[in-house]
Write a protein that holds these residues in place. Structure first.
Motif, short mmCIF file in Angstrom:
data_model
loop_
_atom_site.label_atom_id
_atom_site.label_comp_id
_atom_site.label_asym_id
_atom_site.label_seq_id
_atom_site.Cartn_x
_atom_site.Cartn_y
_atom_site.Cartn_z
N ALA A 229 30.54 -26.55 -6.33
CA ALA A 229 31.64 -26.10 -7.19
C ALA A 229 31.22 -26.09 -8.66
CB ALA A 229 32.85 -27.01 -7.00
N PHE A 230 30.52 -27.13 -9.10
CA PHE A 230 30.05 -27.15 -10.48
C PHE A 230 29.03 -26.04 -10.74
CE2 PHE A 230 31.75 -31.50 -10.78
CZ PHE A 230 32.20 -31.53 -12.09
N GLN A 231 28.06 -25.92 -9.86
CA GLN A 231 26.97 -24.96 -10.08
C GLN A 231 27.44 -23.52 -9.93
OE1 GLN A 231 24.16 -26.40 -7.21
NE2 GLN A 231 23.71 -28.27 -8.37
N LEU A 261 29.13 -37.01 -13.32
CA LEU A 261 28.91 -36.98 -14.77
C LEU A 261 27.70 -36.12 -15.11
CD1 LEU A 261 29.64 -37.95 -17.59
CD2 LEU A 261 28.25 -39.99 -17.18
N GLU A 262 26.64 -36.25 -14.32
CA GLU A 262 25.43 -35.45 -14.56
C GLU A 262 25.74 -33.95 -14.42
OE1 GLU A 262 21.05 -34.70 -12.45
OE2 GLU A 262 22.37 -36.30 -11.75
N LEU A 263 26.48 -33.59 -13.38
CA LEU A 263 26.84 -32.19 -13.17
C LEU A 263 27.71 -31.67 -14.30
CD1 LEU A 263 27.63 -32.42 -9.35
CD2 LEU A 263 25.77 -31.07 -10.36
N ALA A 264 28.68 -32.48 -14.72
CA ALA A 264 29.58 -32.06 -15.79
C ALA A 264 28.84 -31.85 -17.10
CB ALA A 264 30.69 -33.09 -15.95
N GLN A 265 27.93 -32.74 -17.42
CA GLN A 265 27.17 -32.60 -18.66
C GLN A 265 26.28 -31.36 -18.62
OE1 GLN A 265 25.42 -36.56 -18.74
NE2 GLN A 265 26.85 -37.22 -20.33
N ARG A 266 25.70 -31.08 -17.45
CA ARG A 266 24.84 -29.92 -17.31
C ARG A 266 25.63 -28.62 -17.50
NH1 ARG A 266 22.09 -29.54 -11.66
NH2 ARG A 266 21.15 -31.47 -12.44
N PRO A 292 31.95 -43.83 -16.07
CA PRO A 292 30.89 -43.84 -17.09
C PRO A 292 31.32 -43.12 -18.35
CG PRO A 292 29.96 -43.36 -14.94
CD PRO A 292 31.44 -43.38 -14.76
N VAL A 293 31.14 -43.74 -19.49
CA VAL A 293 31.62 -43.18 -20.75
C VAL A 293 30.66 -42.11 -21.24
CG1 VAL A 293 30.44 -44.93 -22.14
CG2 VAL A 293 32.42 -43.73 -23.08
N ALA A 294 31.21 -41.05 -21.78
CA ALA A 294 30.45 -39.95 -22.38
C ALA A 294 31.42 -39.13 -23.23
CB ALA A 294 29.79 -39.08 -21.32
N ARG A 295 30.89 -38.28 -24.08
CA ARG A 295 31.76 -37.49 -24.95
C ARG A 295 32.63 -36.53 -24.17
NH1 ARG A 295 31.28 -37.51 -30.19
NH2 ARG A 295 32.21 -35.43 -30.33
N ASN A 296 32.17 -36.11 -23.00
CA ASN A 296 32.94 -35.15 -22.23
C ASN A 296 33.85 -35.80 -21.18
OD1 ASN A 296 30.65 -35.95 -20.70
ND2 ASN A 296 30.87 -34.15 -19.38
N VAL A 297 34.06 -37.10 -21.26
CA VAL A 297 34.94 -37.81 -20.33
C VAL A 297 36.23 -38.20 -21.04
CG1 VAL A 297 35.23 -39.86 -18.88
CG2 VAL A 297 33.03 -38.67 -18.94
N VAL A 298 37.34 -37.76 -20.49
CA VAL A 298 38.67 -38.07 -21.01
C VAL A 298 39.40 -38.88 -19.95
CG1 VAL A 298 40.85 -37.12 -21.83
CG2 VAL A 298 38.71 -35.93 -22.34
#
Length: 472
Positions: A229-231, A261-266, A292-298
């Motif tokens: 779905a991500f790709q 998280l890896e897929l979302a960041q990519r 896991p915290v990241a800038r793209n996680v709400v």
């Protein structure tokens, strides 16, 4: 005015012919349930009789008779030259005679209020005068509450300051606001299937095209499906409930979280992580760490599932820049969160861990009681062991969920059919049953379901290859 094409309506009506009665009555019953469930919003124009007849491969006479039945019962209003639109009888409410003297509402996954809510409300009233000199219009929320929520995240291992918190009018308001802020028409949004129907509604209202990814009570998230779905779609957002997912009760393991998280960041995807069920583990399991915290996680949270749904307080934990963007967009829908409700929750947050402990004990009793009653009265149904949360995703063994939900209303029980929690009419073999109410209400609810099940199946249900194709 919104309109529903014949194809779109047909997709919502999988397995609508589940009885040996007249086809027009079965068709009318399914449309009626779709209106009651909210899957056909009020005011929506239904397809023309000729178009629906062609899509369903029925005679126009059958569809005309179904529409006539819906008009007679108050669920359809037809105006010559303008088509037929969905409505409810008696100008704005379902006929309460349908529910009997004491209707039970199992359509909401909720808990009764804690006694401490009244005490906190009194304390909040005492504090209110010191806030009356302000305008009361604030898109961010009271600093005292934002600081308290930020401190809770920090204690859980996710350093947070008040500027990363926005207080909203419940979690649903938070989802709507994020959708309007992040999405443009035609953007893709990954959602869980089954999942939270009001999140589907919010994302679709913002123009998103939903991309479902399977979650099951046995296996949890379909990791391969998530990757594809991500790709394949490069989604703008992905809405996930990784802890005690509604309705399956499953929790996403750490490996899958890291992969998501890896897929979302990519792909440049913003992850909207719904934590409204967080902390409601029922088997004494260790608390799960925050996503896991990241800038793209709400992260979204609320007190609606833990303290009381009548306290319309939710929040968003995000980077400051996104919080500022949301504040600019917010005034188009509301002018801030009620001050008094915020003060009530601020009184309760310091005792939140103790509150959760009490709720877990209460819900454990409800889960076990519901499982026992289903084994006794509906032995052909399969209720999986629920690790946490406040609902069970029950396999009823035949594609009759919509018929069952409609028949249950005649027994005084309101419950959402399985397809309400998916897309395109799937999950007719499932029913979401909450267990957050007292034991006597659970007993009455199971009694009503058993009576409705007997009424639906007494003519015999014959399963063929077509029926089996809908097993999910």
């Amino acid at each position: 005015m919104n309109s529903l094409s014949a194809r779109a309506l047909a997709l919502l009506m999988v397995d609508w012919r589940g009885s040996n009665g007249p086809a027009y009555l079965a068709l009318a019953d399914r449309v009626r349930l779709l209106v009651l469930d909210g899957r056909i919003p009020l005011g929506t124009r239904l397809p023309a009789e000729r178009e629906l007849a062609a899509q369903l491969e029925l005679s126009r006479t059958t569809v005309s008779a179904a529409y006539a039945d819906l008009r007679d019962s108050g669920y359809l209003e037809s105006v010559r030259g303008s088509g037929s639109t969905a409505r409810l009888p008696h100008e704005g409410g379902v006929d309460l005679d349908l529910f009997g003297d004491a209707p039970l509402d199992f359509s909401k996954a909720s808990l009764p209020a804690l006694p401490s809510v009244a005490q906190a409300a009194q304390a909040a009233v005492d504090r209110l005068p010191s806030f009356l000199s302000d305008s009361g219009f604030d898109p961010f929320g009271l600093l005292v509450l934002r600081r308290a929520i930020a401190d809770r995240y920090s204690e859980r291992g996710l350093p947070t300051d008040p500027e990363q918190i926005m207080i909203t009018v419940g979690a649903q308001s938070a989802i709507h606001l994020l959708a309007r802020t992040l999405l443009a028409r035609g953007d893709r949004a990954i959602v869980e299937s089954p999942g939270y129907p009001h999140a589907f509604d919010a994302l679709k209202a913002a123009g998103a095209r939903l991309v479902p990814v399977a979650v099951t009570t046995d296996e949890g998230w379909d990791v391969s499906g998530l990757e594809q779905a991500f790709q394949r779609t490069s989604p703008t957002v992905a809405y996930l409930m990784p802890e005690f997912q509604n309705p399956t009760g499953r929790t996403m393991d750490e490996t899958t979280r890291a992969r998501v998280l890896e897929l979302a960041q990519r792909e440049g995807t913003t992850l909207i992580v719904d934590e409204t069920m967080t902390g409601l583990g029922l088997d004494g399991q260790a608390r799960t760490a925050p996503f896991p915290v990241a800038r793209n996680v709400v992260i979204i949270g609320s007190v609606g599932k833990s303290i009381w749904g009548g306290l319309r307080i939710g929040w968003v934990r995000a980077e400051r820049e996104l919080i500022q963007r949301m504040a600019r967009a917010r005034f188009a829908s509301d002018l801030g969160t009620p001050i008094l409700d915020q003060l009530v929750v601020a009184e309760l947050v310091p005792d939140y861990e103790q509150i959760l402990a009490g709720r877990r004990a209460y819900l454990r009793q409800g889960r076990d009681h519901l499982a026992k009653r289903i084994r006794q009265q509906l032995p052909g149904w399969r209720m999986p062991h629920v690790e946490g949360g406040i609902v069970a995703w029950v396999n009823i063994g035949a594609p009759l969920s919509s018929q069952l939900a409609l028949q249950a209303r005649n027994e005084g029980l309101v419950i959402g059919a399985g397809p309400r929690f998916g897309l395109d009419g799937v999950f007719e073999r499932f029913l979401r049953i909450p267990f957050g109410m007292p034991a006597d209400q659970l007993d009455r609810g199971v009694d009503a379901l058993a009576a409705a099940w007997h009424a639906v199946t007494r003519s015999g249900v014959r399963l063929d290859d077509t029926d089996l194709a809908h097993v999910v």
